[in-house]
Write a protein that holds these residues in place. Structure first.
Motif, PDB file in Angstrom:
ATOM      1  N   LEU A   7      56.543  71.868  69.064  1.00  0.00           N
ATOM      2  CA  LEU A   7      56.750  71.900  70.510  1.00  0.00           C
ATOM      3  C   LEU A   7      58.063  72.593  70.863  1.00  0.00           C
TER       4      LEU A   7
ATOM      5  N   VAL B 186      58.634  75.641  73.398  1.00  0.00           N
ATOM      6  CA  VAL B 186      59.574  75.576  74.516  1.00  0.00           C
ATOM      7  C   VAL B 186      60.438  76.838  74.535  1.00  0.00           C
TER       8      VAL B 186
ATOM      9  N   MET C  54      49.637  64.174  67.452  1.00  0.00           N
ATOM     10  CA  MET C  54      50.729  63.972  68.407  1.00  0.00           C
ATOM     11  C   MET C  54      51.845  63.116  67.811  1.00  0.00           C
ATOM     12  N   GLY C  55      51.471  62.164  66.958  1.00  0.00           N
ATOM     13  CA  GLY C  55      52.482  61.258  66.409  1.00  0.00           C
ATOM     14  C   GLY C  55      53.137  61.787  65.148  1.00  0.00           C
ATOM     15  N   ASN C  56      52.682  62.942  64.671  1.00  0.00           N
ATOM     16  CA  ASN C  56      53.244  63.482  63.433  1.00  0.00           C
ATOM     17  C   ASN C  56      54.691  63.901  63.624  1.00  0.00           C
ATOM     18  N   ARG C  57      55.440  63.836  62.513  1.00  0.00           N
ATOM     19  CA  ARG C  57      56.860  64.146  62.633  1.00  0.00           C
ATOM     20  C   ARG C  57      57.123  65.633  62.807  1.00  0.00           C
ATOM     21  N   GLU C  58      56.154  66.495  62.400  1.00  0.00           N
ATOM     22  CA  GLU C  58      56.411  67.921  62.562  1.00  0.00           C
ATOM     23  C   GLU C  58      56.063  68.395  63.974  1.00  0.00           C
ATOM     24  N   THR C  59      55.363  67.547  64.748  1.00  0.00           N
ATOM     25  CA  THR C  59      54.932  67.991  66.066  1.00  0.00           C
ATOM     26  C   THR C  59      56.097  68.362  66.999  1.00  0.00           C
ATOM     27  N   PRO C  60      57.192  67.569  67.033  1.00  0.00           N
ATOM     28  CA  PRO C  60      58.318  68.001  67.880  1.00  0.00           C
ATOM     29  C   PRO C  60      58.854  69.371  67.480  1.00  0.00           C
TER      30      PRO C  60
END
Lengths: 160, 392
Positions: free
Chosen positions: B151, B155, B142-148
């Motif tokens: 997501l 979306v 969840m805290g990884n930089r690629e996660t956004p």
């Protein structure tokens, strides 16, 4: 400090910043109120070496542990020029007579000449609290006064 | 009386069996969806034991679709959808082109015509946000930089679904080109209107539905979802679309507690939906399409990894992060089955399509979590071998 706020759609918000040791450190605030502490890896700054889920209480306690000494150190620094004045953090311990009573009830100023300049609660600072503020066990009071005054204040908060 | 008793026993056996399958899935760390599908195949027409819970299973499966789509709509707020569209439309478009094409091409090769192509394009395009969210949290990413980045793509897929589903329903309904275009125009208008209403007045919609009391909130929520879905179905827009748009319109704290309240219900009815889809698939149809399923699995694994790689690179993510982003996106699941289900129940698609969709989702729902776990170490090893051949 440059805190980066990144929305995580469907999950919550990530707030992190780069520390001098070369890592990212921060929290994820989940939409349902959970908090996660994250620390990035050194060899791969995109990934996390740790992501620790914390309950609200745990996060608050961690916040107090990290934040309170800093505030006290800052106040001590400011009062350095005034001899005889000290800053100290005093807890409202479990079972204190003032758990659930107001700051005014302690009559701290009258009885010990000590001023309560801030209250740390749940990782947040309540600056210059008024006499109507109600204490709960676990609050940390940042107090300014003389050494004797602070000793008396600690006793007062513990025993009434 | 006797028939009720028999149905209760069969239904109980199905739920209990699903529970055991779910437990097995949990043990070996995979999504339960493929096992539910297998369960359905096992008990369906041409399966080992034939069950007769059709009347209930049919309605329950329909409710399952409504709940799946309602919760897909609830997952993201309208504001998140609009921001996602503004920020990541390039990555989203690449995702759409790369992953819809293989499905469409295979459908054309199998001679299923443009309708079949449209259906299969949806099946291979849409990632499973349910499986992916679970992967990300299980692997502590969840805290990884690629996660956004991951997501943001989910979306956009969500948004594409809002347009795709009404179009699909119109096409499956066999409307003419002009009527089809009208439906598309109307659905575009409705989706924009719902987004606008949700951004500006989401609070009002939420306030009408919301209640502090869990029981009242659940009844109001489920009631409105079924009402909207039913009305949408009566207007020849699919029930799923209605539920989905209602989900988008509900926002704020109401959406969060709605998700929590509806989750167990969704799990129950969605499980029945997967079983019902499996029930309606004849296992004998699977072997002829198995090769196509395998080809699609391999190709669309590659295209999702490429999507993640590209989207990650655009956001300044490192090589390892890009691999992780791509591999996380591989899983397909519930929404591919929803699309397949819409097609099969309309009767406009050949029955082999159900078999191919089942095979494909079986493979991808299993492959997705595995890919997410092993992609990075494998990529690591490959680079190490490349840079230091003597050590290997």
């Amino acid at each position: 400090m440059n805190v980066e706020v990144t929305p995580l759609p469907g999950i919550g918000v990530r707030k992190d910043f780069a520390i001098r040791a070369g890592k990212r450190i921060g929290v994820i605030n989940h939409r349902d109120g959970d908090v996660e502490l994250i620390v990035s890896r050194t060899d791969d700054p995109d990934a996390c070496i740790a992501s620790v889920p914390l309950t609200t209480d745990e996060a608050a306690t961690l916040g107090n542990l990290l934040g309170a000494p800093q505030l006290v150190a800052q106040l001590t620094e400011e009062h350095r020029d005034v001899p005889g004045i000290m800053t100290k953090q005093l807890p409202i311990p479990e079972g204190s007579p003032f758990d659930g009573r107001t700051l005014g009830d302690t009559e701290m100023r009258t009885r010990t000449k000590v001023s309560i300049v801030a209250v740390m609660r749940a990782g947040q600072v309540l600056p210059s609290p008024g006499p109507e503020l109600t204490f709960t066990a676990g609050d940390l009071l940042v107090c300014v006064g003389t050494a004797e005054g602070l000793a008396a204040a600690a006793k007062l908060l513990q025993k009434g | 009386m006797a028939s009720t008793a028999l149905e209760l026993i069969q239904l109980g056996a199905v739920f209990f069996g699903l529970g055991l399958l779910g437990r097995l899935a949990q043990r070996i760390g995979m999504s339960p969806i493929p096992l539910y599908l297998v369960g359905g195949l096992f008990f369906g027409h041409g399966g080992v034991v034939e069950l007769h819970i059709d009347s209930f299973a049919e309605l329950a499966a329909e409710i399952g679709v409504v709940l799946l789509l309602l919760m897909l709509g609830l997952e993201y707020t309208a504001a998140e959808l609009v921001t996602g569209l503004k920020r990541s439309w390039v990555a989203g478009s690449i995702d759409l082109v790369l992953n819809a094409l293989p499905g469409a091409l295979v459908a054309l090769m199998l001679g299923w015509g443009p309708v079949g192509a449209l259906v299969m394009a949806g099946v291979t395009y849409i990632s499973s946000s349910g499986i992916i969210a679970k992967i990300l949290s299980d692997l502590g990413r969840m805290g990884n930089r690629e996660t956004p980045v991951v997501l943001a793509i989910l979306v956009l897929e969500d948004l594409v679904m809002a347009l795709y589903l009404p179009i699909l329903t119109a096409v499956l309904g066999g409307v003419s080109l002009i009527a089809g275009l009208t439906t598309v125009g109307i659905s575009l208008l409705v989706v924009s209107a719902v987004l606008l209403v949700a951004v500006k007045f989401g609070r009002v919609v939420s306030a009408v539905l919301y209640s502090e009391d869990r029981e009242i909130f659940l009844l109001k929520l489920l009631g409105s979802a079924l009402l909207v879905a039913g009305i949408a179905a009566a207007l020849q827009v699919s029930a799923a679309v209605g539920a989905f748009l209602l989900g988008i319109a509900v926002a704020g704290p109401a959406a969060h507690s709605a998700t929590r309240i509806l989750e167990p219900l969704r799990d129950l009815f969605a499980a029945l939906f997967f079983v019902a889809f499996g029930l309606n698939t004849d296992p004998a149809d699977i072997p002829p399409v198995l090769v196509y399923g395998l080809i699609l699995a391999v190709v669309t694994t590659g295209t999702k990894v490429a999507t993640g790689w590209f989207a990650g690179a655009r956001s300044g993510i490192g090589r390892k992060g890009r691999i992780r982003a791509g591999a996380a996106l591989v899983a397909r699941g519930e929404f591919s089955i929803v699309i397949g289900g819409l097609a099969v129940s309309s009767g406009a698609a050949p029955p082999q399509l159900a078999a191919l969709a089942t095979t494909y989702v079986l493979l991808m729902a299993i492959l997705g979590p595995i890919m997410a776990r092993v992609a990075e170490p494998v990529a690591d090893r490959v680079t190490r071998v490349k840079t230091a051949p003597s050590a290997a």
